[in-house]
Design an enzyme around this catalytic site. Sequence first.
Site, short mmCIF file in Angstrom:
data_model
loop_
_atom_site.label_atom_id
_atom_site.label_comp_id
_atom_site.label_asym_id
_atom_site.label_seq_id
_atom_site.Cartn_x
_atom_site.Cartn_y
_atom_site.Cartn_z
N LYS A 157 47.12 54.22 63.98
CA LYS A 157 46.73 54.71 65.31
C LYS A 157 45.81 53.64 65.91
O LYS A 157 44.58 53.72 65.82
CB LYS A 157 46.02 56.06 65.13
CG LYS A 157 46.22 56.99 66.31
CD LYS A 157 45.80 58.40 65.98
CE LYS A 157 45.44 59.17 67.23
NZ LYS A 157 46.46 59.24 68.27
N1 PMP Z 1 52.61 60.40 68.06
C1 PMP Z 1 51.68 59.74 68.76
C2 PMP Z 1 52.07 58.46 69.42
C3 PMP Z 1 50.37 60.23 68.86
O1 PMP Z 1 49.45 59.57 69.56
C4 PMP Z 1 50.06 61.46 68.23
C5 PMP Z 1 48.66 62.02 68.36
N2 PMP Z 1 47.82 61.54 67.35
C6 PMP Z 1 51.06 62.11 67.52
C7 PMP Z 1 52.32 61.56 67.45
C8 PMP Z 1 50.77 63.41 66.81
O2 PMP Z 1 49.94 63.18 65.71
P1 PMP Z 1 48.92 64.29 65.17
O3 PMP Z 1 49.70 65.53 65.02
O4 PMP Z 1 48.45 63.76 63.88
O5 PMP Z 1 47.85 64.42 66.18
#
Ligand code: PMP
Length: 304
Positions: A157
């Site tokens: 991320k």
């Molecule tokens: N894909 C992207 C590109 C994201 O930014 C997120 C948010 N973190 C997610 C998927 C979903 O991830 P999570 O459920 O861990 O928040």
Amino acid sequence: MVKADYIWFNGELIKWEDAKVHILTHTLHYGLGVFEGIRCYKTEKGPAIFRNHEHIERLFNSAKIVYMKIPYSQEEIRQAIFETIKANKLTECYIRPIVFYGMGAMGLYPLKNEVNVAIIVWEWGAYLGEEGLQKGIRCKISSFTRHHVNISMTKAKVCGNYVNSQLAKIEALEEGYDEALMLDVDGTVSEGSGENVFIVRKGVIKTPPPLGILEGITRDSVITIARDLGLEVREEKITRDEVYIADELFLCGTAAEITPVREVDRRIIGAGEPGPITRKLQEVFFRVVRGMEPKYQHWLDYVE
Ligand code: PMP
């Protein structure tokens, strides 16, 4: 945004207004930083952070992937999150830990610059709107392609990865939609600008395999809950045309939670309203995060 009182910055709680950085902050210029998005929910036993351990672990994995060294342990970050929530007297909030390079050398080699860590918490309601959560949103297949794993590390991320997300989001909103749905370099469905995607077709739940997408923690929770409900979940490639003829479609993420999609590119999905499987998953998910499902208590990290 609803501001809070204190921000945790490099080991100390400081006033929200004082959490400032120098204009030469390296990450501001080149985007190499890592962050998380976590939610804390109100429960009968007090505020509980949903899958905190997995989020902190992903933060450290993101850093590892991009050669960044976080100058704290995972447990220290966990305690810092608790401290920040308590200092702000919040019972329900969004939590944003961010790790970034500060001032120093300004070339493209950041490893000698200081690494800063901040934790920000604030009250944040439904990311795609309360109405979206209830009635479903409208998506546009983006004209922007989602990252290829050898261009941007998609399991990380990374701040800079979100330029692509923002281009897609802006395009979708400027064209009157609520969110973008992105395709990968092969033209198959990848993810939303900040959410993972699921379809339901003929009673089977499908989501793209974790290749070239962020391994969402909500995605993992949805898969687990669905399978526990006896539903069939397949991690397999989804084509754009299959999205148009899906019976149900939803996006999920920490910010977006489980948001139904009722329309894509002017094609009505299913009956144009959240379908029964989406509704069921939403219902269970919101019970889980609020500590009302004993089976998933291990996903909650109560603020001590
Ligand atoms: N894909 C992207 C590109 C994201 O930014 C997120 C948010 N973190 C997610 C998927 C979903 O991830 P999570 O459920 O861990 O928040």
